[in-house]
Each structure stands twice: as structure tokens, then as C-alpha cells.
Design a protein around this motif. Structure first.
Motif, PDB file in Angstrom:
ATOM      1  N   SER A 103    -126.293  67.351 -74.791  1.00  0.00           N
ATOM      2  CA  SER A 103    -127.688  67.405 -74.329  1.00  0.00           C
ATOM      3  C   SER A 103    -128.136  68.861 -74.180  1.00  0.00           C
ATOM      4  O   SER A 103    -129.303  69.185 -74.407  1.00  0.00           O
ATOM      5  N   HIS A 104    -127.192  69.743 -73.832  1.00  0.00           N
ATOM      6  CA  HIS A 104    -127.525  71.173 -73.691  1.00  0.00           C
ATOM      7  C   HIS A 104    -127.991  71.751 -75.028  1.00  0.00           C
ATOM      8  O   HIS A 104    -128.999  72.462 -75.103  1.00  0.00           O
ATOM      9  N   LEU A 105    -127.254  71.413 -76.082  1.00  0.00           N
ATOM     10  CA  LEU A 105    -127.620  71.935 -77.413  1.00  0.00           C
ATOM     11  C   LEU A 105    -128.972  71.397 -77.865  1.00  0.00           C
ATOM     12  O   LEU A 105    -129.784  72.130 -78.439  1.00  0.00           O
ATOM     13  N   PRO A 161    -122.147  75.266 -71.936  1.00  0.00           N
ATOM     14  CA  PRO A 161    -122.384  76.231 -73.020  1.00  0.00           C
ATOM     15  C   PRO A 161    -122.858  77.598 -72.521  1.00  0.00           C
ATOM     16  O   PRO A 161    -122.613  78.606 -73.173  1.00  0.00           O
ATOM     17  N   ASP A 162    -123.503  77.628 -71.346  1.00  0.00           N
ATOM     18  CA  ASP A 162    -124.025  78.908 -70.869  1.00  0.00           C
ATOM     19  C   ASP A 162    -122.988  79.766 -70.148  1.00  0.00           C
ATOM     20  O   ASP A 162    -123.350  80.805 -69.578  1.00  0.00           O
ATOM     21  N   ILE A 163    -121.707  79.376 -70.200  1.00  0.00           N
ATOM     22  CA  ILE A 163    -120.687  80.298 -69.672  1.00  0.00           C
ATOM     23  C   ILE A 163    -120.616  81.543 -70.559  1.00  0.00           C
ATOM     24  O   ILE A 163    -119.942  82.499 -70.225  1.00  0.00           O
ATOM     25  N   MET A 209    -131.446  70.411 -75.907  1.00  0.00           N
ATOM     26  CA  MET A 209    -132.520  71.034 -75.116  1.00  0.00           C
ATOM     27  C   MET A 209    -132.779  72.474 -75.566  1.00  0.00           C
ATOM     28  O   MET A 209    -133.934  72.886 -75.692  1.00  0.00           O
ATOM     29  N   ASP A 210    -131.705  73.229 -75.801  1.00  0.00           N
ATOM     30  CA  ASP A 210    -131.895  74.624 -76.238  1.00  0.00           C
ATOM     31  C   ASP A 210    -132.548  74.692 -77.624  1.00  0.00           C
ATOM     32  O   ASP A 210    -133.131  75.703 -77.993  1.00  0.00           O
ATOM     33  N   SER A 211    -132.450  73.621 -78.394  1.00  0.00           N
ATOM     34  CA  SER A 211    -133.077  73.603 -79.726  1.00  0.00           C
ATOM     35  C   SER A 211    -134.597  73.647 -79.641  1.00  0.00           C
ATOM     36  O   SER A 211    -135.265  73.998 -80.598  1.00  0.00           O
ATOM     37  N   THR A 255    -120.374  78.552 -78.199  1.00  0.00           N
ATOM     38  CA  THR A 255    -120.511  77.423 -77.257  1.00  0.00           C
ATOM     39  C   THR A 255    -121.764  76.594 -77.538  1.00  0.00           C
ATOM     40  O   THR A 255    -121.917  75.509 -76.981  1.00  0.00           O
ATOM     41  N   HIS A 256    -122.681  77.120 -78.361  1.00  0.00           N
ATOM     42  CA  HIS A 256    -123.910  76.385 -78.671  1.00  0.00           C
ATOM     43  C   HIS A 256    -123.874  75.826 -80.097  1.00  0.00           C
ATOM     44  O   HIS A 256    -124.883  75.799 -80.794  1.00  0.00           O
ATOM     45  N   SER A 257    -122.689  75.396 -80.538  1.00  0.00           N
ATOM     46  CA  SER A 257    -122.567  74.856 -81.897  1.00  0.00           C
ATOM     47  C   SER A 257    -121.742  73.570 -81.865  1.00  0.00           C
ATOM     48  O   SER A 257    -121.055  73.294 -80.876  1.00  0.00           O
ATOM     49  N   THR A 312    -132.895  72.521 -65.585  1.00  0.00           N
ATOM     50  CA  THR A 312    -133.376  71.630 -66.652  1.00  0.00           C
ATOM     51  C   THR A 312    -132.181  71.019 -67.385  1.00  0.00           C
ATOM     52  O   THR A 312    -132.184  69.826 -67.725  1.00  0.00           O
ATOM     53  N   HIS A 313    -131.142  71.840 -67.627  1.00  0.00           N
ATOM     54  CA  HIS A 313    -129.949  71.305 -68.299  1.00  0.00           C
ATOM     55  C   HIS A 313    -129.274  70.235 -67.434  1.00  0.00           C
ATOM     56  O   HIS A 313    -128.772  69.238 -67.971  1.00  0.00           O
ATOM     57  N   ASP A 314    -129.256  70.453 -66.103  1.00  0.00           N
ATOM     58  CA  ASP A 314    -128.638  69.457 -65.214  1.00  0.00           C
ATOM     59  C   ASP A 314    -129.339  68.112 -65.348  1.00  0.00           C
ATOM     60  O   ASP A 314    -128.691  67.076 -65.531  1.00  0.00           O
ATOM     61  N   GLY A 320    -120.956  86.308 -77.744  1.00  0.00           N
ATOM     62  CA  GLY A 320    -122.282  86.584 -77.186  1.00  0.00           C
ATOM     63  C   GLY A 320    -123.016  85.304 -76.854  1.00  0.00           C
ATOM     64  O   GLY A 320    -122.515  84.197 -77.105  1.00  0.00           O
ATOM     65  N   HIS A 321    -124.219  85.461 -76.258  1.00  0.00           N
ATOM     66  CA  HIS A 321    -124.972  84.280 -75.802  1.00  0.00           C
ATOM     67  C   HIS A 321    -125.483  83.460 -76.993  1.00  0.00           C
ATOM     68  O   HIS A 321    -125.906  84.007 -77.998  1.00  0.00           O
ATOM     69  N   ARG A 322    -125.452  82.147 -76.788  1.00  0.00           N
ATOM     70  CA  ARG A 322    -125.878  81.178 -77.817  1.00  0.00           C
ATOM     71  C   ARG A 322    -125.171  81.396 -79.142  1.00  0.00           C
ATOM     72  O   ARG A 322    -125.795  81.552 -80.181  1.00  0.00           O
ATOM     73  N   PHE A 323    -123.857  81.434 -79.069  1.00  0.00           N
ATOM     74  CA  PHE A 323    -123.091  81.513 -80.306  1.00  0.00           C
ATOM     75  C   PHE A 323    -122.127  80.331 -80.339  1.00  0.00           C
ATOM     76  O   PHE A 323    -122.584  79.183 -80.435  1.00  0.00           O
TER      77      PHE A 323
HETATM   78 ZN   LIG Z   1    -127.764  77.437 -73.465  1.00  0.00          ZN
END
Ligand SMILES: [Zn+2]
Length: 192
Positions: free
Chosen positions: A121-123, A45-47, A125-127, A79-81, A5-7, A74-77
Motif C-alpha cells: 500500500s505504501h508503494l 519503505p521510508d526507513i 500511495m507514493d505512486s 525499498t520502494h520497488s 497517511t501511510h498508516d 537513497g530515498h525512494r530507491f
Molecule cells: Zn515512501
């Protein structure tokens, strides 16, 4: 959201920017590098999760994934900002300037923007997912859309698979059909 979906979200965002912005002349290698950078940005971001496709496909990736996961908080920290996007943008800029002499035909500015569009776009979508995103780090707390968590979707759930993913595909088809002549001009006259 899942990697596929992110792609497609990254590609949709890039397509929209390319088709709605004035066209620019670029080399074929710039166009291809920008597409690649956009797709990498879309999942970058999901690395911060050890199960990310990047880590799964690398030898000993599981261990690197765990190290990166810890170092990114940790996940969604981080890299998701917004601050994470700025940090990745800064590091990518340094890398592109460093390797530019090896690829003189590539417009690194366009490649950089394609990555940033993918990552942003990743951020976005994850929102839409229940977990939300810590957009405003270091201000704590995650936010999302709609603000009421129970109205948001579950990552990998049926809404993502049967509504969001096909919906993005439809948006892509609409973008191509509605801007077809624009797209032809881009391919024939602007990519050299
Ligand atoms: Zn993500």
C-alpha cells in the motif's frame, strides 16, 4: 506521502482484504500481531530516509538512518520497488520462522501477509506523488499515477491533508458500515 497517511492506507488495504476475502479462524494474538505488522509494513519503505519516525524515535537513530539511507541507495530507491518488497518479505519470513517457537499461538503466515499488504500500500500511495516510485528496479526510472507528473500530488501538501487522508478515513467508515454484520461474525466467531 506522510507517515500518518501511510498508516491509514495500510489499515484500509488490510481491512479491504479481510472483509472481501473469506474469513479465517485466528487467535486474538494473531489478529493483534497482524495489525502491528501491517502498520510497520505501511511505513517500512521510508526507513530509507534519515528523518523517518523510526529513526527519530531511536537513540542515535539519526546516524543509523543515514547508514540505512546510503545502503538502500537513497530515498525512494530499493525499498520502494517490487524487488524491495520481495526482499523485505523474504527477510521477514526468516525472522518469523526463527521466532515462531516463542509465539506458538500466532499464525505467522497471516502476519506475513498483513506486512506485505501494508508495504505494498505504501508503494501504491507514493505512486500518486510527484516523485513517483521505481517500481521496476533494477530497470531505472520512476513511475506514478497519473503518468503525467504535473497531475500528481505533493507529499504533505493540501491535497494529501484535505482530500487523501480524510478520503481514506471515509473509505474505512464505509468498509465498516457496509460490512458490519461480516465484521461482527469475524469478531464473535473467527477470533479465538
Ligand atoms: Zn515512501
Amino acid at each position: 506521502m506522510t507517515a500518518r497517511t501511510h498508516d491509514i492506507a495500510a489499515l484500509t488495504a488490510l481491512g479491504a482484504v479481510v472483509l472481501f476475502e473469506p474469513l479465517r479462524i485466528m487467535t486474538l494474538s494473531t489478529a493483534l500481531a497482524a495489525l502491528l505488522a501491517n502498520q510497520i509494513g505501511g511505513i517500512a519503505p521510508d526507513i530509507d530516509q534519515p528523518t523517518a519516525p523510526l529513526w527519530r524515535n531511536l537513540p542515535a537513530g539519526k546516524y543509523f538512518g543515514k547508514i540505512v539511507d546510503k545502503s538502500m541507495g537513497g530515498h525512494r530507491f530499493l525499498t520502494h520497488s517490487i524487488i524491495g518488497v520481495a526482499l523485505f518479505g523474504f527477510l521477514l519470513h526468516l525472522l518469523l520462522v526463527f521466532i515462531q517457537p516463542l509465539m506458538p499461538h500466532i499464525n505467522i503466515g497471516l502476519v506475513w501477509w498483513a506486512f506485505i499488504i501494508g508495504m505494498s500500500s505504501h508503494l501504491v500511495m507514493d505512486s500518486f506523488t510527484k516523485e513517483g516510485v521505481p517500481w521496476l528496479l533494477p530497470i531505472p526510472g520512476r513511475s506514478g499515477f497519473p503518468p503525467n507528473k504535473s497531475w500528481r500530488i505533493t507529499t504533505g501538501g493540501p491535497i494529501e491533508s484535505f482530500v487523501i487522508f480524510p478520503g481514506l478515513l471515509l473509505v474505512d467508515v464505509w468498509l465498516v458500515v457496509s460490512h458490519y454484520s461480516h465484521l461482527l461474525v469475524l469478531v464473535h466467531n473467527y477470533i479465538r
